[in-house]
Design an enzyme around this catalytic site. Structure first.
Site, mmCIF file in Angstrom:
data_model
loop_
_atom_site.group_PDB
_atom_site.id
_atom_site.type_symbol
_atom_site.label_atom_id
_atom_site.label_comp_id
_atom_site.label_asym_id
_atom_site.label_seq_id
_atom_site.Cartn_x
_atom_site.Cartn_y
_atom_site.Cartn_z
ATOM 1 N N ASP A 1 -7.143 4.314 -4.423
ATOM 2 C CA ASP A 1 -7.784 4.191 -3.110
ATOM 3 C C ASP A 1 -8.396 5.579 -2.863
ATOM 4 O O ASP A 1 -8.635 6.322 -3.834
ATOM 5 C CB ASP A 1 -6.762 3.802 -2.018
ATOM 6 N N LYS B 1 0.866 -1.194 0.000
ATOM 7 C CA LYS B 1 0.000 0.000 0.000
ATOM 8 C C LYS B 1 0.887 1.224 0.000
ATOM 9 O O LYS B 1 2.025 1.176 0.469
ATOM 10 C CB LYS B 1 -0.883 0.008 1.257
HETATM 11 P P1 NDP Z 1 -12.969 7.843 -2.786
HETATM 12 O O1 NDP Z 1 -11.929 8.853 -2.581
HETATM 13 O O2 NDP Z 1 -13.522 7.615 -4.144
HETATM 14 O O3 NDP Z 1 -14.225 8.167 -1.846
HETATM 15 C C1 NDP Z 1 -14.062 8.247 -0.466
HETATM 16 C C2 NDP Z 1 -15.392 8.657 0.155
HETATM 17 O O4 NDP Z 1 -15.293 8.534 1.570
HETATM 18 C C3 NDP Z 1 -15.745 10.099 -0.125
HETATM 19 O O5 NDP Z 1 -17.150 10.239 -0.135
HETATM 20 C C4 NDP Z 1 -15.121 10.818 1.078
HETATM 21 O O6 NDP Z 1 -15.719 12.068 1.376
HETATM 22 C C5 NDP Z 1 -15.392 9.808 2.180
HETATM 23 N N1 NDP Z 1 -14.363 9.926 3.233
HETATM 24 C C6 NDP Z 1 -13.033 9.802 3.050
HETATM 25 N N2 NDP Z 1 -12.375 9.993 4.208
HETATM 26 C C7 NDP Z 1 -13.323 10.252 5.116
HETATM 27 C C8 NDP Z 1 -13.289 10.554 6.498
HETATM 28 N N3 NDP Z 1 -12.118 10.635 7.151
HETATM 29 N N4 NDP Z 1 -14.468 10.742 7.135
HETATM 30 C C9 NDP Z 1 -15.640 10.678 6.459
HETATM 31 N N5 NDP Z 1 -15.732 10.407 5.152
HETATM 32 C C10 NDP Z 1 -14.606 10.207 4.494
HETATM 33 O O7 NDP Z 1 -12.408 6.469 -2.182
HETATM 34 P P2 NDP Z 1 -12.888 4.983 -2.442
HETATM 35 O O8 NDP Z 1 -14.352 4.944 -2.655
HETATM 36 O O9 NDP Z 1 -11.996 4.394 -3.453
HETATM 37 O O10 NDP Z 1 -12.520 4.294 -1.047
HETATM 38 C C11 NDP Z 1 -13.455 4.202 0.036
HETATM 39 C C12 NDP Z 1 -13.015 3.109 0.998
HETATM 40 O O11 NDP Z 1 -12.987 1.851 0.316
HETATM 41 C C13 NDP Z 1 -11.613 3.267 1.599
HETATM 42 O O12 NDP Z 1 -11.624 2.735 2.896
HETATM 43 C C14 NDP Z 1 -10.746 2.404 0.688
HETATM 44 O O13 NDP Z 1 -9.583 1.979 1.355
HETATM 45 C C15 NDP Z 1 -11.700 1.254 0.437
HETATM 46 N N6 NDP Z 1 -11.440 0.439 -0.744
HETATM 47 C C16 NDP Z 1 -11.319 0.993 -1.986
HETATM 48 C C17 NDP Z 1 -11.123 0.194 -3.089
HETATM 49 C C18 NDP Z 1 -11.058 0.739 -4.470
HETATM 50 O O14 NDP Z 1 -10.945 -0.058 -5.417
HETATM 51 N N7 NDP Z 1 -11.148 2.040 -4.691
HETATM 52 C C19 NDP Z 1 -10.977 -1.268 -2.952
HETATM 53 C C20 NDP Z 1 -11.187 -1.754 -1.612
HETATM 54 C C21 NDP Z 1 -11.392 -0.912 -0.567
HETATM 55 P P3 NDP Z 1 -15.075 13.465 0.843
HETATM 56 O O15 NDP Z 1 -15.570 13.612 -0.571
HETATM 57 O O16 NDP Z 1 -15.644 14.469 1.764
HETATM 58 O O17 NDP Z 1 -13.602 13.305 0.913
HETATM 59 O O1 2IT Z 2 -7.991 -1.523 -0.661
HETATM 60 C C1 2IT Z 2 -7.944 -2.021 -1.802
HETATM 61 O O2 2IT Z 2 -8.063 -3.239 -1.986
HETATM 62 C C2 2IT Z 2 -7.742 -1.114 -2.945
HETATM 63 N N1 2IT Z 2 -7.676 0.085 -2.736
HETATM 64 C C3 2IT Z 2 -7.587 -1.669 -4.333
HETATM 65 C C4 2IT Z 2 -6.180 -2.156 -4.557
HETATM 66 C C5 2IT Z 2 -5.867 -2.588 -5.970
HETATM 67 O O3 2IT Z 2 -4.683 -2.891 -6.181
HETATM 68 O O4 2IT Z 2 -6.740 -2.621 -6.845
#
Ligand code: NDP
Ligand code: 2IT
Length: 449
Positions: free
Chosen positions: A169, A129
């Protein structure tokens, strides 16, 4: 829950003393070690070869300075990280997070989780990561590009298609991946599948954008079906409004659920008629605006300032899809009081240990992120395969593989839990099944890391 084995407890106590200030990392390690006692007790080689003492330490940690010039001509400095945690079963693989609160503890917790998650996908990917305390929010495209180019100018020395393959992420989506990929190509004069989540015009995979959210719902659906239930007619909370949340909304709705509430870090919206994910796509993906502007599109909806209150909205299913520790004990008690049937994690480590105890204690269905959000990285693995064979698969092909992988992960977790006498405990099953594969590979490879 306590760590009920002397060897595991000893490893944890050493770690807690050494990294006392890294609370998220210690939380993630504790959560895994809590569930591994029966495995360690059945295989003496784990303690003899100190597999646990080795697996909790990253193989390599890279921390670097990222200078860039803002639109006013001022020189800014951020910190960059890449934690290469474990390469026993494949090249390091995991996302990059750009957010102001990023620090070594957060990147280490995410990298540690990634080891087990990637093992659960059954694809050959190790755990890693990275990220930065740079926040793209409020920056111009030109600033984001200059930052990404500077970040990649250092990262290029440490990654490669058979070494370490980053992805997105929080704060890293298609725009950031594009800028970083362009800079990698320029610096190396080579086109390789070194990042996943790429645009479709330059090697990205169909369905990668949707994969984490869709995969979460495929997993939840398999779990619900096993218990004689489904999404049909269920009211759902999806916290967050980013990549994972938008496509969790789409799939939960397609499966017959109704998404009543979503959020961002400022507040949450409630729409009793169901939130159309396409409106959130426009607000977040096109306009990069706040969730409060949903009321401009749907004036009958309600907006509440502050994001934690979302867990008090009465629903049947909770899909946390924002960030770590977003559900604390109070929020978990509110969910239980409202009669929620299941909490399926889309974000990484959204529930605090106290929240997990409340949720499991009340008998709710509960799936940890490392199992239920594995669809994103699994589809990244499919993107790597397509890049290697210089082909691209159809949306339907990728989506069908994703669905198969998520259903197999559910089964692997349920089977591992049953095998070790913890029938129905998907959290323990996920840790055990993920650990078992990495442990076997580490045992076979000797004391190399
Ligand atoms: P994005 O940046 O696309 O979206 C994040 C969302 O969460 C936004 O709505 C953001 O609000 C909100 N957010 C972020 N930080 C905080 C906080 N501290 N408190 C409240 N709300 C918060 O990220 P992703 O959708 O990609 O990721 C979301 C989660 O999923 C994370 O935990 C990530 O690690 C996990 N994840 C992502 C994957 C991926 O493929 N993208 C795969 C597996 C897990 P704002 O707009 O206000 O910042
Ligand atoms: O938390 C996660 O699994 C991710 N942000 C996606 C990682 C990836 O390599 O697609």
């Amino acid at each position: 829950m306590a760590i009920n084995n002397a060897y595991l407890e000893g490893v944890y106590n050493d770690l807690a003393a050494r990294y006392a200030e890294q609370s998220e990392y210690l939380e993630a390690v504790h959560e895994v070690l809590e569930t591994l006692a029966p495995v360690v007790e059945q295989d003496p080689r784990i303690e003899e070869q100190n597999i646990i003492g080795r697996i909790v330490e990253p193989e390599r940690t890279i921390i670097f300075r990222v200078p860039w010039v803002d639109d006013q001509g001022k020189v800014q400095v951020n910190r960059g990280y890449r934690v290469q945690f474990n390469s026993a079963i494949g090249p390091y693989k995991g996302g990059l997070r750009f957010r102001d609160n990023v620090n070594l503890s957060i990147i280490k917790f995410l990298g540690f989780e990634q080891i087990f998650k990637n093992a659960l996908t059954t694809l050959p990917m190790g755990g890693g990561k990275g990220g930065s305390d740079f926040d793209p929010k409020g920056k111009s495209d030109a600033e984001v590009m200059r930052f990404c180019q500077s970040f990649m100018t250092e990262l290029v020395k440490h990654i490669g298609p058979d070494t370490d393959v980053p992805a997105g992420d929080i704060g890293v989506g298609a725009r950031e991946i594009g800028y970083m990929f362009g800079q990698y190509k320029r610096l190396t004069n080579s086109w390789t599948g070194v990042l996943t989540g790429k645009g479709l015009s330059y090697g990205g995979s169909l369905a990668r954008t949707q994969a984490t959210g869709f995969g979460l719902c495929y997993f939840a659906n398999a779990y619900l079906r096993d218990k004689g239930m489904s999404f049909e007619g269920k009211r759902v909370i999806v916290s967050g409004s980013g990549n994972v949340a938008i496509y969790a909304n789409q799939k939960a709705t397609e499966l017959g659920g109704k998404v009543i509430a979503m959020s961002d870090s400022n507040g949450y919206i409630v729409d009793e008629n169901g939130i159309d994910y396409k409106v959130i796509q426009v607000i977040k993906e096109q306009k990069r605006a706040r969730i409060s502007t949903y009321l401009d599109y749907v004036p009958t909806a309600k907006y509440v300032e502050g994001c934690s209150g979302i867990w008090t909205v009465p629903v049947d299913i909770a899909l946390p899809c924002a960030t770590q520790n977003e559900i604390d004990e109070t929020a978990a008690k509110a969910l239980v009081a409202n009669g929620v049937i299941g909490v399926f994690e889309g974000s990484n480590m959204p529930c605090t240990p106290e929240a997990i105890a409340v949720i499991k204690g009340a008998g709710l269905l509960y799936s940890p992120g490392k199992a239920s959000n594995a669809g994103g990285v699994a589809t990244s693995g499919l993107e790597m395969s397509q890049n290697s064979e210089r082909l691209s698969w159809t949306f339907e092909e990728v989506d069908a593989k994703l669905q198969g992988i998520m259903e197999s992960i559910y089964k692997a977790c349920a089977d591992a839990a049953a095998k070790y006498g913890m029938e129905g405990d998907i959290q323990a099953g996920a840790n055990i099944a993920g650990f078992q594969k990495v442990c076997d590979a580490m045992l076979a490879q000797g004391i190399c890391y």
